[in-house]
Design a protein around this motif. Structure first.
Motif, PDB file in Angstrom:
ATOM      1  N   LEU A 364       0.836  -1.329  -0.033  1.00  9.48           N
ATOM      2  CA  LEU A 364       0.101   0.108   0.121  1.00  9.48           C
ATOM      3  C   LEU A 364       0.899   1.226   0.127  1.00  9.48           C
ATOM      4  O   LEU A 364       0.391   2.291  -0.628  1.00  9.48           O
ATOM      5  CB  LEU A 364      -0.995   0.117   1.206  1.00  9.48           C
ATOM      6  N   ASP A 365       2.041   1.298   0.561  1.00  9.24           N
ATOM      7  CA  ASP A 365       2.801   2.368   0.716  1.00  9.24           C
ATOM      8  C   ASP A 365       3.770   2.687  -0.624  1.00  9.24           C
ATOM      9  O   ASP A 365       4.362   3.471  -0.496  1.00  9.24           O
ATOM     10  CB  ASP A 365       3.665   2.205   1.997  1.00  9.24           C
ATOM     11  N   ASN A 366       3.636   1.664  -1.256  1.00  8.19           N
ATOM     12  CA  ASN A 366       4.965   1.553  -2.384  1.00  8.19           C
ATOM     13  C   ASN A 366       3.988   1.035  -3.726  1.00  8.19           C
ATOM     14  O   ASN A 366       3.983   0.091  -4.263  1.00  8.19           O
ATOM     15  CB  ASN A 366       6.055   0.713  -2.504  1.00  8.19           C
ATOM     16  N   ARG A 367       3.261   2.020  -4.390  1.00  7.80           N
ATOM     17  CA  ARG A 367       2.553   1.915  -5.480  1.00  7.80           C
ATOM     18  C   ARG A 367       3.271   1.210  -6.783  1.00  7.80           C
ATOM     19  O   ARG A 367       2.772   0.450  -7.555  1.00  7.80           O
ATOM     20  CB  ARG A 367       1.627   3.088  -6.033  1.00  7.80           C
ATOM     21  N   THR A 368       4.433   1.864  -6.812  1.00  5.20           N
ATOM     22  CA  THR A 368       5.094   1.156  -7.912  1.00  5.20           C
ATOM     23  C   THR A 368       5.470  -0.244  -7.751  1.00  5.20           C
ATOM     24  O   THR A 368       5.376  -0.999  -8.512  1.00  5.20           O
ATOM     25  CB  THR A 368       6.527   2.112  -8.094  1.00  5.20           C
ATOM     26  N   ALA A 369       6.150  -0.776  -6.631  1.00  2.00           N
ATOM     27  CA  ALA A 369       6.027  -2.052  -6.289  1.00  2.00           C
ATOM     28  C   ALA A 369       4.845  -2.957  -6.341  1.00  2.00           C
ATOM     29  O   ALA A 369       4.933  -3.945  -7.071  1.00  2.00           O
ATOM     30  CB  ALA A 369       6.693  -2.005  -5.005  1.00  2.00           C
ATOM     31  N   ALA A 370       3.893  -2.378  -5.898  1.00  7.53           N
ATOM     32  CA  ALA A 370       2.707  -3.033  -6.067  1.00  7.53           C
ATOM     33  C   ALA A 370       2.195  -3.374  -7.585  1.00  7.53           C
ATOM     34  O   ALA A 370       1.477  -4.381  -7.979  1.00  7.53           O
ATOM     35  CB  ALA A 370       1.424  -2.238  -5.426  1.00  7.53           C
ATOM     36  N   GLU A 371       2.245  -2.267  -8.234  1.00 16.90           N
ATOM     37  CA  GLU A 371       1.995  -2.388  -9.657  1.00 16.90           C
ATOM     38  C   GLU A 371       2.606  -3.421 -10.492  1.00 16.90           C
ATOM     39  O   GLU A 371       2.373  -4.274 -11.251  1.00 16.90           O
ATOM     40  CB  GLU A 371       1.958  -1.275 -10.524  1.00 16.90           C
ATOM     41  N   ALA A 372       4.372  -3.369 -10.017  1.00 10.95           N
ATOM     42  CA  ALA A 372       5.116  -4.400 -10.703  1.00 10.95           C
ATOM     43  C   ALA A 372       4.852  -5.735 -10.268  1.00 10.95           C
ATOM     44  O   ALA A 372       4.769  -6.787 -11.327  1.00 10.95           O
ATOM     45  CB  ALA A 372       6.505  -4.231 -10.219  1.00 10.95           C
ATOM     46  N   MET A 373       4.370  -5.879  -9.041  1.00 15.85           N
ATOM     47  CA  MET A 373       3.955  -7.270  -8.629  1.00 15.85           C
ATOM     48  C   MET A 373       2.643  -7.758  -9.364  1.00 15.85           C
ATOM     49  O   MET A 373       2.627  -8.937  -9.899  1.00 15.85           O
ATOM     50  CB  MET A 373       3.767  -7.364  -7.064  1.00 15.85           C
ATOM     51  N   GLY A 374       1.648  -6.831  -9.299  1.00 16.22           N
ATOM     52  CA  GLY A 374       0.510  -7.130 -10.057  1.00 16.22           C
ATOM     53  C   GLY A 374       0.985  -7.427 -11.586  1.00 16.22           C
ATOM     54  O   GLY A 374       0.235  -8.356 -12.152  1.00 16.22           O
ATOM     55  N   ALA A 375       1.673  -6.847 -12.358  1.00 17.15           N
ATOM     56  CA  ALA A 375       2.062  -7.121 -13.821  1.00 17.15           C
ATOM     57  C   ALA A 375       2.792  -8.473 -13.801  1.00 17.15           C
ATOM     58  O   ALA A 375       2.282  -9.180 -14.665  1.00 17.15           O
ATOM     59  CB  ALA A 375       2.861  -5.859 -14.137  1.00 17.15           C
ATOM     60  N   ALA A 376       3.580  -8.646 -12.965  1.00 23.05           N
ATOM     61  CA  ALA A 376       4.402  -9.930 -12.797  1.00 23.05           C
ATOM     62  C   ALA A 376       3.192 -11.195 -12.703  1.00 23.05           C
ATOM     63  O   ALA A 376       3.436 -12.097 -13.076  1.00 23.05           O
ATOM     64  CB  ALA A 376       5.351 -10.100 -11.927  1.00 23.05           C
ATOM     65  N   ALA A 377       2.474 -10.945 -11.969  1.00 21.84           N
ATOM     66  CA  ALA A 377       1.441 -12.044 -11.679  1.00 21.84           C
ATOM     67  C   ALA A 377       0.490 -12.322 -12.681  1.00 21.84           C
ATOM     68  O   ALA A 377       0.224 -13.596 -13.029  1.00 21.84           O
ATOM     69  CB  ALA A 377       0.630 -11.330 -10.510  1.00 21.84           C
ATOM     70  N   ARG A 378       0.142 -11.243 -13.503  1.00 19.25           N
ATOM     71  CA  ARG A 378      -0.745 -11.503 -14.891  1.00 19.25           C
ATOM     72  C   ARG A 378       0.308 -12.085 -15.966  1.00 19.25           C
ATOM     73  O   ARG A 378      -0.133 -13.295 -16.400  1.00 19.25           O
ATOM     74  CB  ARG A 378      -1.012  -9.944 -15.362  1.00 19.25           C
ATOM     75  N   ARG A 379       1.538 -11.796 -16.007  1.00 19.51           N
ATOM     76  CA  ARG A 379       2.363 -12.655 -16.724  1.00 19.51           C
ATOM     77  C   ARG A 379       2.559 -13.959 -16.446  1.00 19.51           C
ATOM     78  O   ARG A 379       2.550 -14.915 -17.474  1.00 19.51           O
ATOM     79  CB  ARG A 379       3.661 -12.137 -16.980  1.00 19.51           C
ATOM     80  N   TYR A 380       2.562 -14.215 -15.141  1.00 21.91           N
ATOM     81  CA  TYR A 380       2.891 -15.681 -14.776  1.00 21.91           C
ATOM     82  C   TYR A 380       1.540 -16.445 -15.184  1.00 21.91           C
ATOM     83  O   TYR A 380       1.769 -17.625 -15.593  1.00 21.91           O
ATOM     84  CB  TYR A 380       2.850 -15.774 -13.093  1.00 21.91           C
ATOM     85  N   VAL A 381       0.279 -16.029 -14.895  1.00 21.25           N
ATOM     86  CA  VAL A 381      -0.819 -17.052 -15.235  1.00 21.25           C
ATOM     87  C   VAL A 381      -0.957 -16.768 -16.605  1.00 21.25           C
ATOM     88  O   VAL A 381      -1.592 -18.045 -17.240  1.00 21.25           O
ATOM     89  CB  VAL A 381      -2.010 -16.318 -14.540  1.00 21.25           C
ATOM     90  N   VAL A 382      -0.832 -15.981 -17.204  1.00 20.33           N
ATOM     91  CA  VAL A 382      -0.688 -16.206 -18.763  1.00 20.33           C
ATOM     92  C   VAL A 382       0.052 -17.118 -19.373  1.00 20.33           C
ATOM     93  O   VAL A 382      -0.274 -18.035 -20.126  1.00 20.33           O
ATOM     94  CB  VAL A 382      -0.505 -14.500 -19.408  1.00 20.33           C
ATOM     95  N   ASP A 383       1.405 -16.884 -19.076  1.00 16.32           N
ATOM     96  CA  ASP A 383       2.507 -18.122 -19.445  1.00 16.32           C
ATOM     97  C   ASP A 383       2.366 -19.499 -18.851  1.00 16.32           C
ATOM     98  O   ASP A 383       2.504 -20.495 -19.635  1.00 16.32           O
ATOM     99  CB  ASP A 383       3.736 -17.384 -19.108  1.00 16.32           C
ATOM    100  N   HIS A 384       1.827 -19.487 -17.689  1.00 16.06           N
ATOM    101  CA  HIS A 384       1.717 -20.921 -17.115  1.00 16.06           C
ATOM    102  C   HIS A 384       0.474 -21.399 -16.610  1.00 16.06           C
ATOM    103  O   HIS A 384       0.405 -22.938 -16.223  1.00 16.06           O
ATOM    104  CB  HIS A 384       2.785 -20.899 -15.980  1.00 16.06           C
ATOM    105  N   GLN A 385      -0.691 -20.730 -16.677  1.00 16.58           N
ATOM    106  CA  GLN A 385      -1.793 -21.082 -15.916  1.00 16.58           C
ATOM    107  C   GLN A 385      -3.068 -21.182 -16.717  1.00 16.58           C
ATOM    108  O   GLN A 385      -4.326 -21.298 -16.232  1.00 16.58           O
ATOM    109  CB  GLN A 385      -2.144 -20.599 -14.527  1.00 16.58           C
ATOM    110  N   GLY A 386      -2.968 -21.107 -18.015  1.00 16.26           N
ATOM    111  CA  GLY A 386      -4.276 -21.076 -19.107  1.00 16.26           C
ATOM    112  C   GLY A 386      -4.854 -22.460 -18.820  1.00 16.26           C
ATOM    113  O   GLY A 386      -4.097 -23.495 -18.823  1.00 16.26           O
ATOM    114  N   TRP A 387      -6.111 -22.537 -19.153  1.00 13.69           N
ATOM    115  CA  TRP A 387      -6.996 -23.679 -19.210  1.00 13.69           C
ATOM    116  C   TRP A 387      -6.373 -24.669 -20.147  1.00 13.69           C
ATOM    117  O   TRP A 387      -6.268 -25.871 -20.202  1.00 13.69           O
ATOM    118  CB  TRP A 387      -8.266 -23.614 -19.186  1.00 13.69           C
TER     119      TRP A 387
END
Length: 410
Positions: A364-387
């Motif tokens: 919550l105190d580091n929006r840049t880090a939060a956005e980076a984590m969210g973007a990395a999470a999105r990339r992870y599921v797109v690359d590895h967790q599609g049905w």
């Protein structure tokens, strides 16, 4: 053709809006591409019954009926017969008759059982292939419940003991038993009294990354209009682990967050919230929404998604959905089990209350880090967790058994 498929599920696989129904929905769709599928399943609500047209659109034939047996009656029947309550609760005479008729009239080569409650419907004399998706080790979940004390603990310990026996029997009956993760598969193997001849495979859950796409979903307008920060938890809110996680957040995590961010709001989003949660609605920054038509706008508006489950089996779809929506997720080790993502890059794991609070505040105190984590999470599921990728092994598993059945018949 080696035969058609009979698919049995404890809940109608439409709409795919909760963990078990998401998995059964995608399994059914893939199986229908392999061979004609006949579907027998049960319903709990008017909304479930309204899905019959969807079911008819994919099934060669189907049976859908309401599961109306009261839980106390199921409990008395289970005690009288020495059965797990889970089996008694999902026993339905009409479904048994339909299954018997379908097996007699159709060239069924494989029975695919989704969830252990439905294994009771496979006739002992069925000569085709049997596949059972236990998803996770339910008996281990009831063992965890049974450690909490009181009369309910005795009931849960009984359920754990009888379910463990049922699960092992089903695994010996099946050509292949599936679990939602390697961790669940390994746990089940470790609990078998007689592992000889048991084939166990992990078939992981996926995520519909096109549906859960942050670029395609607008944040919920009410949350967007408030300053926040907004913390979100999603799930079926009469399910005990979800209730416990929401109460943990409301009572132990949120007050610490609000000392730093006084306007922080914790949003509990999901159907059937228990009275204990509803009574807390509006107090201390807690908002209990109940059933909503779509959880995605809430995820899109979240500054962080929380999943502090203390009892969790299999893979948590709520975590994958939040990651697909590019949200930073703060979660317990239990909720992270089965997701091969990296702590600190794709999500933030906290082993206790203090760590969960610290990791939430850091994001919550580091929006840049939060956005980076969210973007990395999105990339992870797109690359590895599609049905499509997750269900690719299903063709080989079902195909191998169907080929064996064809050789046996020849």
């Amino acid at each position: 053709m080696p035969g058609e498929i009979l698919f049995l599920a404890h809940r109608v696989p439409f709409p795919p809006d909760r963990g078990d129904k998401i998995r059964s929905h995608h399994l059914l769709k893939r199986l229908a591409e392999i061979a004609p599928v006949h579907v027998g399943c049960l319903a709990e609500t008017d909304g479930d019954m309204a899905q019959e047209s969807e079911l008819a659109g994919i099934a060669a034939s189907h049976f859908l009926a309401r599961r109306a047996k009261p839980l106390p009656l199921a409990g008395f029947e289970a005690l009288a017969k020495g059965l797990p309550v889970s089996l008694s609760a999902f026993d339905h005479a009409g479904l048994r008759r339909w299954i018997a008729g379908t097996l007699a009239e159709r060239p069924i080569g494989t029975v695919f059982v989704f969830s252990g409650q439905m294994g009771q419907y496979v006739p002992a004399d069925f000569g085709g292939g049997v596949m059972i998706d236990l998803c996770d080790v339910d008996s281990a979940k009831f063992e965890a419940y049974g450690k909490q004390g009181g009369l309910r603990a005795w009931i849960d310990r009984r359920e754990a003991r009888l379910l463990a026996r049922e699960e092992e029997g089903l695994a010996h009956r099946a050509h292949c038993t599936l679990f939602v993760s390697e961790a669940e598969a390994a746990l089940f193997r470790s609990r078998l009294r007689d592992p000889a001849g048991v084939r166990i495979e992990a078939l992981r859950n996926g995520i519909d990354t096109a549906a859960f796409d942050p670029l395609a979903v607008a944040p919920h307008p009410e949350l967007a209009a408030q300053a926040g920060p907004h913390l979100v938890f999603t799930g079926q809110m009469d399910y005990a682990p979800n209730v416990a996680a929401a109460l943990r957040t409301a009572e132990r995590l949120l007050p610490a967050v609000r000392k730093v961010h006084p306007d922080a709001t914790f949003h509990v989003v999901g159907r059937a919230p228990v009275p204990q949660l509803r009574r807390l609605d509006g107090q201390g920054g807690l908002r209990v929404w109940g059933e909503v038509p779509d959880v995605r706008p809430f995820l899109a508006a979240a500054d962080a998604v929380l999943a502090p489950l203390e009892i969790a089996r299999g893979i948590q779809n709520k975590v994958l959905e939040a990651m697909a929506m590019a949200r930073p997720v703060v979660l317990s080790p239990e909720a992270a089990t089965g997701i091969d993502a990296r702590d600190g890059e794709h999500f933030a794991v906290g082993p206790d209350d203090g760590a969960l609070i610290d990791r939430t505040l850091a994001l919550l105190d580091n929006r840049t880090a939060a956005e980076a984590m969210g973007a990395a999470a999105r990339r992870y599921v797109v690359d590895h967790q599609g049905w499509a990728a997750m269900l690719a092994p299903l063709d080989g598993i079902v195909g191998a058994r169907r080929a064996e059945a064809h050789r046996d018949a020849a």
